[in-house]
Design an enzyme around this catalytic site. Sequence first.
Site, PDB file in Angstrom:
ATOM      1  CB  CYS A 180      -1.037   0.068   1.210  1.00 41.42           C
ATOM      2  SG  CYS A 180      -0.183   0.088   2.785  1.00 41.42           S
ATOM      3  CG  HIS A 208      -4.483   0.256   4.299  1.00 43.97           C
ATOM      4  ND1 HIS A 208      -3.655  -0.117   3.184  1.00 43.97           N
ATOM      5  CD2 HIS A 208      -5.687   0.601   3.846  1.00 43.97           C
ATOM      6  CE1 HIS A 208      -4.418  -0.177   2.131  1.00 43.97           C
ATOM      7  NE2 HIS A 208      -5.700   0.474   2.253  1.00 43.97           N
ATOM      8  CG  ASP A 224      -7.925   1.043  -0.192  1.00 45.45           C
ATOM      9  OD1 ASP A 224      -6.692   1.083  -0.016  1.00 45.45           O
ATOM     10  OD2 ASP A 224      -8.435   0.447   0.514  1.00 45.45           O
TER      11      ASP A 224
END
Length: 291
Positions: A80, A117, A137
């Site tokens: 991420c 994250h 995302d």
Amino acid sequence: MSEDLGYGWQGELLDLPAYLKRIGHVGGTAPTAATLRALHRTHVTSIPFENLEIILGRPVDLSLDAVQAKLVERPRGGYCFEHNRLFAAVLERLGYEVTAVAGRVTMGASKILPATHALLHVRPPDASRDEPAWLCDVGFGAGPLEPLRLVDGEEAVQDGWGFRLRRGRTVTAWTPNTSEWELHQRGPDGWVQRHTSVLNEVFRIDFEVGSHYVSTSARSPFTTRPFVQRFAPDSLRVLDGKTLKITRPDGRTEARTLAPEDLPKTLEEDFGIALEDKDRTRLTDIIRAKA
């Protein structure tokens, strides 16, 4: 040259044509909501999620040069912090207002977990402040295909995959006006809370800190085995250790266990990740030793 104080995403250093070619984006680049959705979709479906640098014993470099070299110039992916480091620079370069936030991956758990994250809070430059922003995302590995509007109860079905955003609990008594945003993903047994986030801005240096923990801690799920994902409109492919699992939008799954020597070929054929010869051999040896 002025000192880099750590603000912003260095979009001016980005090789935008190379990035657009890598993800196969052929539409316009005007900073609109439609462009954002298109870029999000092509990024998610073109650049896989993977933690292989960690397993191969190398540090994860989050400088823009390093992230571009790995995710754009090579047939590789990242996790991420790498994905959103790159995507933030792209959006900034195109003129979007980009703010990073941190998320806590829960996957249905109720206890407090670390904020490991990275997500992006994005507005087109001409959007009214009365309009909801978008939550991007691109670095989770399992979608969503397109960003979601920050609206309580927002649900989206994207090529059969279901996602929704909800406002959660108030964070603490010290911040009575601050609540978590929960991203839920629909699975075979219904909705599962995937992660939570608070809309507090984080910066590149915070990515560095979070990435260090994720890539080095014995408590991190990414330091123990290969974990690779590739998301597409018709399938989610996951390599977890030696297990290859394919999930379809309707919940159907299939899984098989791979031999260590089959991993490099599977990475290339199922995930579009081509390792150098020395890394193919090293990965096979590492997995064989763990077995």
